[in-house]
Scaffold this active site. Structure first.
Site, PDB file in Angstrom:
ATOM      1  N   HIS A  62       0.839  -1.192   0.000  1.00  0.00           N
ATOM      2  CA  HIS A  62       0.000   0.000   0.000  1.00  0.00           C
ATOM      3  C   HIS A  62       0.880   1.250   0.000  1.00  0.00           C
ATOM      4  O   HIS A  62       2.096   1.158   0.251  1.00  0.00           O
ATOM      5  CB  HIS A  62      -0.957   0.013   1.198  1.00  0.00           C
ATOM      6  CG  HIS A  62      -0.298  -0.159   2.539  1.00  0.00           C
ATOM      7  ND1 HIS A  62       0.619   0.722   3.041  1.00  0.00           N
ATOM      8  CD2 HIS A  62      -0.419  -1.119   3.475  1.00  0.00           C
ATOM      9  CE1 HIS A  62       1.016   0.320   4.229  1.00  0.00           C
ATOM     10  NE2 HIS A  62       0.417  -0.824   4.518  1.00  0.00           N
TER      11      HIS A  62
HETATM   12  P1  TYD Z   1      -2.332  -3.933   7.261  1.00  0.00           P
HETATM   13  O1  TYD Z   1      -2.310  -2.490   6.864  1.00  0.00           O
HETATM   14  O2  TYD Z   1      -2.936  -4.901   6.299  1.00  0.00           O
HETATM   15  O3  TYD Z   1      -0.864  -4.418   7.652  1.00  0.00           O
HETATM   16  P2  TYD Z   1       0.469  -4.364   6.746  1.00  0.00           P
HETATM   17  O4  TYD Z   1       0.808  -2.925   6.535  1.00  0.00           O
HETATM   18  O5  TYD Z   1       1.523  -5.055   7.530  1.00  0.00           O
HETATM   19  O6  TYD Z   1       0.196  -5.088   5.460  1.00  0.00           O
HETATM   20  O7  TYD Z   1      -3.083  -4.046   8.664  1.00  0.00           O
HETATM   21  C1  TYD Z   1      -3.545  -5.256   9.199  1.00  0.00           C
HETATM   22  C2  TYD Z   1      -4.816  -4.995   9.972  1.00  0.00           C
HETATM   23  O8  TYD Z   1      -4.560  -4.166  11.091  1.00  0.00           O
HETATM   24  C3  TYD Z   1      -5.887  -4.322   9.152  1.00  0.00           C
HETATM   25  O9  TYD Z   1      -7.132  -4.907   9.490  1.00  0.00           O
HETATM   26  C4  TYD Z   1      -5.881  -2.890   9.621  1.00  0.00           C
HETATM   27  C5  TYD Z   1      -5.389  -3.010  11.037  1.00  0.00           C
HETATM   28  N1  TYD Z   1      -4.598  -1.854  11.472  1.00  0.00           N
HETATM   29  C6  TYD Z   1      -5.125  -0.985  12.419  1.00  0.00           C
HETATM   30  O10 TYD Z   1      -6.265  -1.141  12.897  1.00  0.00           O
HETATM   31  N2  TYD Z   1      -4.375   0.071  12.825  1.00  0.00           N
HETATM   32  C7  TYD Z   1      -3.119   0.290  12.335  1.00  0.00           C
HETATM   33  O11 TYD Z   1      -2.448   1.273  12.753  1.00  0.00           O
HETATM   34  C8  TYD Z   1      -2.588  -0.614  11.359  1.00  0.00           C
HETATM   35  C9  TYD Z   1      -1.217  -0.401  10.787  1.00  0.00           C
HETATM   36  C10 TYD Z   1      -3.359  -1.670  10.966  1.00  0.00           C
END
Ligand code: TYD
Length: 133
Positions: free
Chosen positions: A45
């Protein structure tokens, strides 16, 4: 890459990060990622607003960064006193996690799902639009 001072003595090591000093923003959010298998790719992302510093406080991983303008770079996070600063509007993939990897992430913003761009095509389109404005 950011290199943090190691305060070490015969008791072990200590690394300090202070906002606006060692970290180039005010830290509003901290999260950490662990237990990811080596074949997992996380991230995938870009953020419209959030800036990050990533540090593998244990184990190792890699980060691929893409600015949406044809420039790509790969960084190895393999020391607990070395981090990478990621500005907003870069596409990032985290991968090659070692079994013991604990990836600490410091962020400049509170979590807001709306500022995450999770489609690469959308990111490229957003960067083209950004260039025109
Ligand atoms: P995600 O953004 O998919 O993780 P990565 O960047 O490692 O791929 O996040 C995983 C899950 O955690 C998703 O359901 C969103 C949640 N999340 C939060 O609630 N708060 C946060 O600060 C972050 C980074 C993720």
């Amino acid at each position: 890459m950011l290199e943090f001072k190691q305060h070490g003595d015969d008791r072990g090591h200590l690394v300090v990060m202070e906002e606006m000093e060692d970290i180039p923003f005010e830290i509003k959010r901290i999260f950490y990622i662990y237990g990811s298998d080596p074949d997992v790719v996380r991230g995938q992302h870009a953020n419209k607003k959030s800036e990050f510093v990533l540090i593998n406080v244990a184990g190792t991983s890699k980060v691929r960064v893409d600015d949406g303008k044809g420039n790509e770079a790969i960084f190895s996070l393999n020391r607990p006193h070395t981090g990478i600063y990621l500005p907003s509007l870069v596409w990032k993939d985290m991968y090659d996690f070692s079994k013991d990897s604990v990836l600490l992430c410091l962020a400049s913003e509170h979590y807001d799902a709306k500022e995450y761009i999770r489609s690469y095509d959308e990111f490229i389109a957003y960067m083209k639009k950004d260039e025109r404005e």
